[in-house]
Write an enzyme that holds these catalytic residues in place. Structure first.
Site, short mmCIF file in Angstrom:
data_model
loop_
_atom_site.label_atom_id
_atom_site.label_comp_id
_atom_site.label_asym_id
_atom_site.label_seq_id
_atom_site.Cartn_x
_atom_site.Cartn_y
_atom_site.Cartn_z
N CYS A 184 0.99 -1.23 0.04
CA CYS A 184 -0.08 -0.11 -0.12
C CYS A 184 0.81 1.28 0.07
O CYS A 184 0.56 2.25 -0.47
CB CYS A 184 -0.97 0.09 0.99
SG CYS A 184 -0.08 -0.22 2.75
N HIS A 329 -1.77 0.89 7.36
CA HIS A 329 -2.11 0.98 6.06
C HIS A 329 -1.80 2.31 5.47
O HIS A 329 -1.90 3.33 6.10
CB HIS A 329 -3.49 0.60 6.09
CG HIS A 329 -4.19 0.37 4.41
ND1 HIS A 329 -3.76 -0.11 3.42
CD2 HIS A 329 -5.23 1.15 4.02
CE1 HIS A 329 -4.41 -0.26 2.40
NE2 HIS A 329 -5.10 0.60 2.41
N ASN A 350 -7.78 4.52 -2.27
CA ASN A 350 -7.22 3.18 -1.84
C ASN A 350 -6.78 2.24 -3.10
O ASN A 350 -6.88 2.68 -4.03
CB ASN A 350 -8.44 2.54 -0.87
CG ASN A 350 -7.67 1.46 -0.01
OD1 ASN A 350 -6.56 1.24 0.11
ND2 ASN A 350 -8.78 0.81 0.76
#
Length: 385
Positions: A184, A329, A350
C-alpha cells in the site's frame, strides 16, 4: 446421476456440496419442500455465486468452496446487521474480501516491517521500546536528515471549502495491490507522484510503476511494507520512477530490473507536522498527499460508501472508536469537503480495486484530534516535482 428427491429430512444445507459444485436440483416449490430457511439458504448461495462471478473467484476444491461460502454468509449477516444499526454513519456491502474472515484480512496485509509503529499522541510522555528507542524518537527519526516537524499556522479561511482532484482529471483510477503483498505504501506514493506530475505539467496523469518501488526501493521492504517519504527519497536518489507499462505490477517482490527510463523525477518531498489536520488540508488544496493510518476496524473491510467515522456495529454492540492509531495501511488523500449536514471529510484513494468502497475511494471523517481519524494525520507526506 440418479434423480434427487426431496423428503421431509432434506435441507438446503444437506445439498450444499452438490449446489456449490453446480449440480442442478429440483425446485423447492413442492408439497415436500423444506422449511423457509432452506429457501433463504439457497438465496444466500445464489448471492455467493454472483459475488464469485463478479470478482473472478474460484477455489481449489468443493471443501474450500464450502468453507468460503460459510465465511461469506457470516460476513453478509454481519454487514446486514450493521447496516440496520442507526448509529452507523456509512454503509457496508460486498467487497473483494467478503469470503475471508477479519483475522485473515488483517494477516493478509499486516506488516512484517520492524519500523511499523503505534502512535499514541504527538506530545506528552515518551515510552521506550525494548531497544531503548522512544515512540517519539521513532516517529521523528523516519528521516534523520530532516528536522522535527512542527505544527504549522494555517489560515483555513484562505483555503477553498472543498477540493476534489478527481474532478480536475489528475487522479488515476483505483488500482489493485493484490491479496498477498503489503505494498500500500508504494501505491500511495505512486498516486501522489502521478497527480503531482499532472498538476505541474498539465494534461493527464502518467501511470507510474508501483512494482519498481517494490523491487528496487532499498529504503523500504517491498511486500513487507514501507514508508511513503522513504519512497520519495529513493525516487530522488534513483533519478526518477518509470511507468507501469515499462515495469508492470506483479503483486509479489521480485528482482530489481535496472535501467528503466524515468517518467517522473522529483526535486524533493515534504513531511507535514504531526497531527495537524489544518496543515494537511492546506497541502491537499495544492496536491494529493500520502497518509498512513490504522485499518483494523472490522467494518472497514466491508466499506462501500458514506463518511467513515470508525464507528462499527458488531454482534449488536456499537463501538465508537473501532480503530486505533497503528500506522499499518496507506492511501492518498485526494480531496476534502463538507456534507450538507456539516460533516467534514477527507477523500481517500485506496489500492483494493474499484470494487471496494466507492469505486475504490472512500470518505473519512475530518478534524478528529489529536492525530486524525485512525491516526491518518500522524505521518503525511507529499512529493515535489
Amino acid at each position: 446421476m440418479a434423480a434427487i428427491r426431496w423428503s421431509s429430512s432434506t435441507t438446503a444445507l444437506t445439498l450444499l456440496p452438490l449446489l456449490l459444485a453446480g449440480v442442478h436440483v429440483p425446485s423447492l416449490a413442492s408439497s415436500a419442500s423444506p422449511a423457509i430457511d432452506n429457501g433463504e439458504e439457497l438465496l444466500m448461495l445464489g448471492k455467493f455465486h454472483g459475488w464469485m462471478a463478479e470478482h473472478g473467484r474460484s477455489y481449489a476444491n468443493e471443501e474450500e468452496k464450502l468453507r468460503r461460502f460459510e465465511v461469506y454468509r457470516s460476513n453478509m449477516e454481519f454487514i446486514e446487521a450493521a447496516n440496520q444499526d442507526s448509529r452507523m454513519s456509512y454503509r457496508l456491502g460486498e467487497t473483494p474480501f467478503t469470503d475471508i474472515t477479519h483475522d485473515e484480512f488483517m494477516a493478509m496485509y499486516s506488516s512484517e516491517s520492524p519500523e511499523m509503529m503505534t502512535i499514541t499522541t504527538p506530545v506528552g510522555p515518551v515510552h521506550e521500546d525494548s531497544g531503548g528507542h522512544s515512540d517519539r524518537d521513532l516517529l521523528l527519526a523516519v528521516d534523520e536528515e530532516e528536522p522535527p516537524r512542527r505544527r504549522a499556522i494555517t489560515n483555513l479561511t484562505a483555503l477553498p471549502p472543498s477540493v476534489d482532484w478527481r474532478a480536475k482529471g489528475v487522479v488515476t483510477p483505483a488500482k489493485n495491490q493484490g491479496l498477498s503483498c503489503s505494498s500500500c505504501w508504494a501505491f500511495a506514493s505512486v498516486a501522489t507522484m502521478e497527480s503531482a506530475k499532472a498538476i505541474s505539467a498539465g494534461g493527464s496523469p502518467p501511470v507510474l510503476s508501483e512494482q519498481q518501488l517494490v523491487d528496487c526501493d532499498t529504503l523500504n521492504h517491498g511486500c513487507r511494507n514501507g514508508w511513503m517519504d522513504k519512497a520519495f527519497k529513493w525516487v530522488i536518489q534513483n533519478g526518477g520512477i518509470t511507468t507501469a507499462a515499462s515495469y508492470p505490477y506483479t503483486g509479489s517482490a521480485g528482482q530489481c530490473q535496472a535501467g528503466k527510463p524515468a517518467a517522473v523525477k522529483l526535486s524533493g518531498y515534504k513531511k507535514l507536522p504531526i497531527g495537524d489536520e489544518a496543515a494537511l488540508m492546506a497541502a491537499v488544496a495544492q496536491q494529493p498527499v500520502a497518509v498512513s493510518f490504522d485499518y483494523s476496524d472490522p467494518c472497514f473491510q466491508h466499506y462501500i460508501g458514506g463518511v467513515y467515522d470508525a464507528g462499527c456495529a458488531k454482534s449488536g454492540v456499537y463501538t465508537k472508536g473501532a480503530c486505533k492509531t497503528a500506522q499499518n495501511h496507506a492511501l492518498a488523500i485526494v480531496g476534502y469537503g463538507t456534507k450538507p449536514d456539516g460533516t467534514k471529510y477527507w477523500i481517500g484513494k485506496n489500492s483494493w480495486t474499484e470494487k471496494w468502497g466507492d469505486n475504490g475511494f472512500l470518505y473519512m471523517l475530518r478534524d478528529s484530534p489529536p492525530l486524525g481519524l485512525c491516526g491518518l494525520a500522524a505521518l503525511p507526506a507529499y512529493p515535489i516535482i
